[in-house]
Design a protein around this motif. Structure first.
Motif, PDB file in Angstrom:
ATOM      1  N   GLY A  46       0.727  -1.336   0.109  1.00 52.12           N
ATOM      2  CA  GLY A  46       0.039  -0.066  -0.147  1.00 52.12           C
ATOM      3  C   GLY A  46       0.813   1.325   0.067  1.00 52.12           C
ATOM      4  N   ASN A  47       2.106   1.309  -0.385  1.00 46.99           N
ATOM      5  CA  ASN A  47       2.950   2.469  -0.128  1.00 46.99           C
ATOM      6  C   ASN A  47       2.756   3.112  -1.503  1.00 46.99           C
ATOM      7  N   LYS A  48       2.143   4.034  -1.682  1.00 42.53           N
ATOM      8  CA  LYS A  48       1.842   4.896  -2.943  1.00 42.53           C
ATOM      9  C   LYS A  48       3.116   5.666  -3.495  1.00 42.53           C
ATOM     10  N   ILE A  49       3.922   6.105  -2.689  1.00 43.57           N
ATOM     11  CA  ILE A  49       5.228   6.965  -3.007  1.00 43.57           C
ATOM     12  C   ILE A  49       6.186   5.960  -3.458  1.00 43.57           C
ATOM     13  N   LEU A  50       6.608   4.992  -2.628  1.00 44.25           N
ATOM     14  CA  LEU A  50       7.888   3.956  -3.138  1.00 44.25           C
ATOM     15  C   LEU A  50       7.647   2.827  -4.086  1.00 44.25           C
ATOM     16  N   LEU A 223       9.893  14.538  -0.369  1.00 44.52           N
ATOM     17  CA  LEU A 223      10.269  13.922   0.838  1.00 44.52           C
ATOM     18  C   LEU A 223      11.392  14.274   1.363  1.00 44.52           C
ATOM     19  N   ASP A 224      11.594  14.387   2.860  1.00 43.20           N
ATOM     20  CA  ASP A 224      12.599  14.954   3.794  1.00 43.20           C
ATOM     21  C   ASP A 224      13.838  13.901   3.332  1.00 43.20           C
ATOM     22  N   ASP A 225      15.098  14.129   3.461  1.00 43.82           N
ATOM     23  CA  ASP A 225      16.239  13.750   2.975  1.00 43.82           C
ATOM     24  C   ASP A 225      16.385  12.413   3.456  1.00 43.82           C
ATOM     25  N   PHE A 226      16.141  12.046   4.921  1.00 43.28           N
ATOM     26  CA  PHE A 226      16.090  10.770   5.267  1.00 43.28           C
ATOM     27  C   PHE A 226      15.210   9.674   4.978  1.00 43.28           C
ATOM     28  N   THR A 227      14.087  10.122   4.592  1.00 46.67           N
ATOM     29  CA  THR A 227      13.146   9.196   3.897  1.00 46.67           C
ATOM     30  C   THR A 227      13.493   9.041   2.492  1.00 46.67           C
ATOM     31  N   ALA A 228      13.815  10.107   1.827  1.00 46.52           N
ATOM     32  CA  ALA A 228      14.415   9.924   0.399  1.00 46.52           C
ATOM     33  C   ALA A 228      15.358   8.831   0.340  1.00 46.52           C
ATOM     34  N   ILE A 230      16.330   6.438   2.343  1.00 44.98           N
ATOM     35  CA  ILE A 230      15.444   5.020   2.713  1.00 44.98           C
ATOM     36  C   ILE A 230      14.836   4.522   1.541  1.00 44.98           C
ATOM     37  N   TYR A 231      14.043   5.394   0.822  1.00 46.72           N
ATOM     38  CA  TYR A 231      13.060   4.627  -0.244  1.00 46.72           C
ATOM     39  C   TYR A 231      13.941   4.681  -1.398  1.00 46.72           C
ATOM     40  N   GLY A 232      15.222   5.424  -1.506  1.00 51.73           N
ATOM     41  CA  GLY A 232      16.072   5.272  -2.331  1.00 51.73           C
ATOM     42  C   GLY A 232      16.924   3.865  -2.543  1.00 51.73           C
ATOM     43  N   MET A 233      17.352   3.508  -1.060  1.00 58.73           N
ATOM     44  CA  MET A 233      17.803   2.195  -1.103  1.00 58.73           C
ATOM     45  C   MET A 233      16.884   1.155  -1.206  1.00 58.73           C
ATOM     46  N   CYS A 234      15.599   1.162  -0.779  1.00 56.76           N
ATOM     47  CA  CYS A 234      14.612   0.280  -0.831  1.00 56.76           C
ATOM     48  C   CYS A 234      14.295  -0.071  -2.611  1.00 56.76           C
ATOM     49  N   GLU A 235      14.461   1.058  -3.457  1.00 54.77           N
ATOM     50  CA  GLU A 235      14.256   0.636  -4.705  1.00 54.77           C
ATOM     51  C   GLU A 235      15.370   0.210  -5.497  1.00 54.77           C
ATOM     52  N   ASP A 264      14.565  -8.121   8.596  1.00 55.58           N
ATOM     53  CA  ASP A 264      14.758  -8.502   9.749  1.00 55.58           C
ATOM     54  C   ASP A 264      14.436  -7.986  11.028  1.00 55.58           C
ATOM     55  N   ASN A 265      13.485  -6.600  10.812  1.00 53.60           N
ATOM     56  CA  ASN A 265      12.813  -5.924  11.702  1.00 53.60           C
ATOM     57  C   ASN A 265      12.114  -5.003  11.413  1.00 53.60           C
ATOM     58  N   GLY A 266      11.427  -4.096  11.917  1.00 51.89           N
ATOM     59  CA  GLY A 266      10.531  -2.949  11.354  1.00 51.89           C
ATOM     60  C   GLY A 266      11.369  -1.702  11.013  1.00 51.89           C
ATOM     61  N   PRO A 267      10.831  -0.611  10.650  1.00 46.85           N
ATOM     62  CA  PRO A 267      11.729   0.484  10.024  1.00 46.85           C
ATOM     63  C   PRO A 267      12.256   1.065  11.423  1.00 46.85           C
ATOM     64  N   LEU A 268      13.437   1.942  11.033  1.00 51.80           N
ATOM     65  CA  LEU A 268      14.162   2.832  12.053  1.00 51.80           C
ATOM     66  C   LEU A 268      13.408   3.879  12.271  1.00 51.80           C
ATOM     67  N   THR A 269      12.776   4.367  11.489  1.00 54.55           N
ATOM     68  CA  THR A 269      11.925   5.728  11.648  1.00 54.55           C
ATOM     69  C   THR A 269      10.252   5.519  11.387  1.00 54.55           C
ATOM     70  N   LEU A 270       9.608   6.386  12.237  1.00 51.71           N
ATOM     71  CA  LEU A 270       8.343   6.446  11.909  1.00 51.71           C
ATOM     72  C   LEU A 270       7.915   6.992  10.576  1.00 51.71           C
ATOM     73  N   ARG A 271       7.554   6.125   9.478  1.00 47.80           N
ATOM     74  CA  ARG A 271       6.997   6.330   8.093  1.00 47.80           C
ATOM     75  C   ARG A 271       6.093   5.597   7.993  1.00 47.80           C
ATOM     76  N   PHE A 272       5.441   5.610   6.596  1.00 48.68           N
ATOM     77  CA  PHE A 272       4.231   4.671   6.373  1.00 48.68           C
ATOM     78  C   PHE A 272       4.743   3.359   6.676  1.00 48.68           C
ATOM     79  N   ASN A 273       3.543   2.895   7.368  1.00 49.73           N
ATOM     80  CA  ASN A 273       3.813   1.509   7.858  1.00 49.73           C
ATOM     81  C   ASN A 273       2.495   0.470   7.946  1.00 49.73           C
ATOM     82  N   ASP A 274       1.674   1.227   6.916  1.00 48.68           N
ATOM     83  CA  ASP A 274       0.357   0.511   6.839  1.00 48.68           C
ATOM     84  C   ASP A 274      -0.369   0.776   8.263  1.00 48.68           C
ATOM     85  N   GLY A 275      -0.132   1.578   9.040  1.00 53.06           N
ATOM     86  CA  GLY A 275      -0.908   1.809  10.109  1.00 53.06           C
ATOM     87  C   GLY A 275      -0.390   0.895  11.376  1.00 53.06           C
TER      88      GLY A 275
END
Length: 585
Positions: A46-50, A223-228, A230-235, A264-275
């Protein structure tokens, strides 16, 4: 677009398939583990940005497990994944200073599959012990390219390890690891031998190193630099998944390969995580619920959703069932196989899953989740907003009793497993400063600079070094076990500035000691800063001096190796990155 997926080739357990023919050649296994990728860090959830087209396709071609659980942090999850047992049984009880090491009597998935005739290889992050006998090459893996620590300081043109030797890389590290995995898969195909390829990407774990094209794509989405980053690494992970899957097709082994994907675990920061509530380090859903898919085109249904609660401890027994393993695990397993549910739509088992991280309790039974903060019904409250402990007192009491009973079955308070010297398989031993115990003791993750010795970056994560050493009463210690009497050349990796060049140290091993004087001055050199956002907890990448300080004899036995400062410099002692011990011929 074709997706690269973890596929097991061959026939599944005869009873599962209702077959009567003889066991055929076993399937290959591609196990992909990412680092700090949250449940919401892919488009399929459900992530609409990544943008993760290859992962989305992989999940659509797989059976996915939407309620799949791991531990709150890296090393515990990896121990459970590899052993099929709760990590507390393995000796792992942390992520640094030896707490990540796994008992040598634990049997890993690599050990089992090697006995089953598989070529075994790991490419990426290990994080269950850096030295033999904890090293991956001593734990059932015949091939290893990557690093053994909890994170790595640099992802571009860096130096890692390849089968026990240093390996200089060119380019972005996840791409290099994928290259190595592709080569391993191709070689295994040429040898006509089934493979177990464990690709353990270190991304999207910090530091925030990511190629420009990925980073600016998400910066342009405001997006802020941190999330950008993270999302870049995910892509980038997604792109490498595509490369892996496409090779399975090119080699015509896609139907003979089981592909497993998880984090291996959840995200380091609070970002979109499907609620989901919480993040890495938390026992809430957001900290431990992760993406999971399993693909085997010839056997496992595509597009299927497997309900029920499953966990990292279930992967090993499931794979053993799917490949019809001849051998039985050496140690009792905590996990159960979900192969019957994958293949035969068997009824979901009644079970309870447990977690305890840093004193934070978690018990999940059916839809009821009990944590140290409250009781929740995940069927209608996946975000854990409604605390039911006052209205469901009996259920809370029963869940707490089950947790207490589980804890009683675990080993006593764990100890830090020692470094082992004198091993023929690994004669050279490196003692990282970040693995030292500092004295006087002080509270973990608290600023201890006033104690006379500390880590440069406060927490002492991997690749940190000893600094702020201002008191002679303070010292560093490494617990060691010496298998046979050995004399070693001792090399320091250190920094020392001009005003402190009169420093004198002594390294003690039982009654033997090495006096260290007249160290050459060397001020550590900062390596290029590639961080998209300045790192907060991890040490910066630096170059230190490597220098032989003398020789020291070690007697057989178990004892601490201790480093003291006999004479301080004008302001402090040395900055120490590591001690390397090389046997004298």
């Amino acid at each position: 677009m074709r997706l690269s997926i973890i596929i097991l080739t061959s026939v599944v357990v005869l009873s599962l398939l209702g077959c009567t023919q003889n066991r055929t050649a076993p399937p290959n296994i591609l196990l992909i583990l990412t680092d700090d990728q949250g449940y919401g860090d892919l488009g399929f959830h459900g992530n609409k940005i990544l943008e993760t087209p290859y992962l989305d396709q992989l999940f659509s071609e797989s059976t996915s497990l939407p309620k799949f659980y791991v531990s709150p942090v890296c090393a515990p999850t990896r121990a459970s994944l590899l052993t099929g047992r709760y990590y507390q049984r393995s000796g792992v009880h942390g992520v640094t200073r030896g707490r990540e090491r796994m008992h040598i009597d634990e049997e890993t998935l690599g050990d089992i599959l090697k006995k089953e005739g598989y070529q075994t290889g790991i490419f990426g992050k290990w994080h269950n012990g850096s030295n033999f006998p904890y090293h991956p090459l001593a734990r059932g893996f015949e091939n290893f390219t990557g690093f053994t620590t909890g994170h790595y300081p640099n992802y571009f043109d860096t130096t890692i390890e390849k089968n026990g030797k240093t390996f200089s890389t060119k380019g972005y590290l996840p791409d290099v690891l994928t290259d190595e995995a592709l080569h391993f898969i191709k070689q295994s195909k040429e040898k006509k031998q089934p493979f177990f390829c464990y690709v353990a990407f270190q991304t999207p774990h910090t530091p925030l190193h990511v190629p420009d094209a990925y980073f600016y794509k998400y910066k342009d989405k405001e997006l802020d630099d941190f999330t950008a980053a993270i999302y870049g690494m995910c892509e980038n992970i997604d792109s490498n998944i595509g490369r892996l899957v496409n090779q399975l097709y090119q080699l015509e082994i896609d139907k003979e390969t089981i592909v497993v994907y998880l984090s291996d675990n959840g995200p380091l920061t609070l970002r979109f995580n499907d609620g989901l509530k919480g993040r890495k380090g938390s026992v809430d859903e957001g900290g431990v619920r992760v993406p999971f898919s399993i693909r085997w085109p010839s056997k496992i249904p595509a597009g299927k959703i497997l309900n029920g609660a499953w966990a990292h401890i279930d992967v090993l027994p499931t794979l053993m069932d799917l490949i019809q393993a001849k051998s039985k695990p050496k140690n009792p397993l905590d996990g159960i196989s979900f192969a019957p549910q994958l293949i035969d739509n068997a009824h979901l088992p009644k079970r309870t899953l447990f977690e305890n991280w840093g004193g934070r309790m978690r018990v999940l039974k059916d839809s009821l989740l009990l944590t140290h903060q409250g009781l929740y019904n995940l069927n209608n409250d996946r975000g854990q907003q409604i605390d039911l402990q006052d209205s469901l007192r009996t259920e809370k009491k029963n869940l707490k009793a089950a947790f207490d009973n589980w804890e009683k079955q675990l080993p006593e308070t764990p100890t830090i497993l020692p470094f082992q010297l004198g091993l023929a398989a690994a004669p050279v031993v490196k003692l990282e400063a970040s693995q030292a115990q500092l004295y006087p003791p002080y509270a973990f993750r608290q600023d201890r600079r006033h104690t006379g010795i500390a880590y440069h970056s406060l927490h002492g994560w991997a690749h940190d070094w000893i600094d702020f050493w201002t008191q002679k009463e303070a010292y560093a210690s490494w617990d060691i076990t010496v298998e046979k009497p050995t004399t070693y050349e001792v090399f320091f990796e250190y920094g020392l500035d001009h005003q402190n060049q009169q420093v004198k140290l002594v390294l003690k091993a039982q009654e033997n000691q090495l006096n260290i004087v007249d160290l050459p001055v060397f001020e550590p050199i900062a390596l290029p800063d590639l961080d998209r956002v300045p790192r907060e907890q991890e040490a910066p990448a630096m170059k230190f001096k490597n220098y032989k300080v003398g020789e020291l004899s070690f007697v057989k036995g178990s004892y601490p190796l201790e480093l003291f400062t006999k004479k301080m410099g004008k302001e402090k002692s040395i900055e120490l990155k590591s001690i390397r011990l090389v046997p004298v011929d």
